[in-house]
Scaffold this motif. Structure first.
Motif: not given
Ligand SMILES: [Zn+2]
Length: 256
Positions: A53-58, A142-144, A222-226
């Protein structure tokens, strides 16, 4: 492991769940970090692969247990984590195992004080929300993935909030329908649904915003609520929640 006998499952036993997470985190060399309290219960999060994450990966955000009468998602999330230690090491995950522990213990949608957390994520005056916002502050997502259940559910369904033209919901629901069929009602919770999929292109007007919308406003593309049907068998519901996480990560991010 969860019992295969649904009558044995202690799905509302928060202390047991925390014990399982602590054991998992110890083995996986992760830290279960308390960040807030509800009555006397600690609320935790876990972060993995901070260096990436510190290198930029979400961050990949996953939460469960916002509503306490929806007991399968926290166990599905735990079983998914237990089965995917390598994946957790390879990517930054931000995981909230149970955001409303007192609701889980009491088997109520709201917390011990009657507060519905999912109508308060935009209200920093709520102490749990204020602490949660501090944890997510400054993190690129990146996604929720928000894991829920519905006592009116006749199968599984999914809210997709996604700015991209590449719709994920059909593929995800195809994967989960192997375990529990799709909820094929044409209207679900007052919204138009198609084969279990409710797409949100525009943010609905709401004074009390749910987690998925606040994550979207925070920048999650993107958010996905299942939602699994909470009147179905607990063992099948836990399995389908785990499958939802696997399927979402595969179709949205190419992760297996
Ligand atoms: Zn819910």
């Amino acid at each position: 492991m969860a019992s295969s006998n649904p009558y044995d499952h202690r799905s509302h036993d928060y202390r047991l769940l925390v014990k399982r997470w602590k054991a998992f985190c110890k083995d996986a060399k992760l830290k279960l970090q308390p960040f807030a309290c509800s009555a006397e219960e600690h609320i935790y999060f876990i972060e993995t692969a901070r260096e990436l994450a510190a290198q930029g990966e979400p961050w990949i955000y996953i939460s469960a247990g916002v509503h306490g009468d929806e007991s399968a998602p926290p166990w599905g999330l735990l079983e998914w984590a237990e089965a995917h230690v390598d994946l957790l090491r390879r990517h930054p995950f931000l995981i909230f195992p149970v955001l409303n522990p007192t609701g889980l213990i009491l088997n109520t949608r709201a917390d011990y004080a009657g507060m519905d957390l999912n109508r308060n994520f935009n209200h920093p005056s709520e102490p749990v929300v204020a602490s949660w916002r501090k944890v997510i502050k400054g993190r690129k997502l990146a996604i929720g993935l928000c894991l829920h259940e519905d006592y009116d559910g006749q199968g599984c369904y999914l809210y997709e909030l996604n700015g991209s033209k590449h719709i994920l919901g059909e593929r995800i629901l195809a994967d989960t329908s192997v375990l529990i069929p799709k909820d094929c009602r044409k209207r679900i919770d007052g919204r138009a649904a198609k084969a279990g999929l409710i797409r949100r292109k525009v943010i609905p007007e709401m004074t009390g915003q749910p987690e998925a919308i606040v994550l979207h406003l925070h920048g999650a593309p993107i958010t996905l609520t299942f939602e699994s049907p909470s009147e179905f068998c607990i063992v099948e519901r836990i399995a389908v929640q785990k499958r939802f996480i696997e399927s979402s990560l595969k179709h949205a991010l190419g992760l297996t």
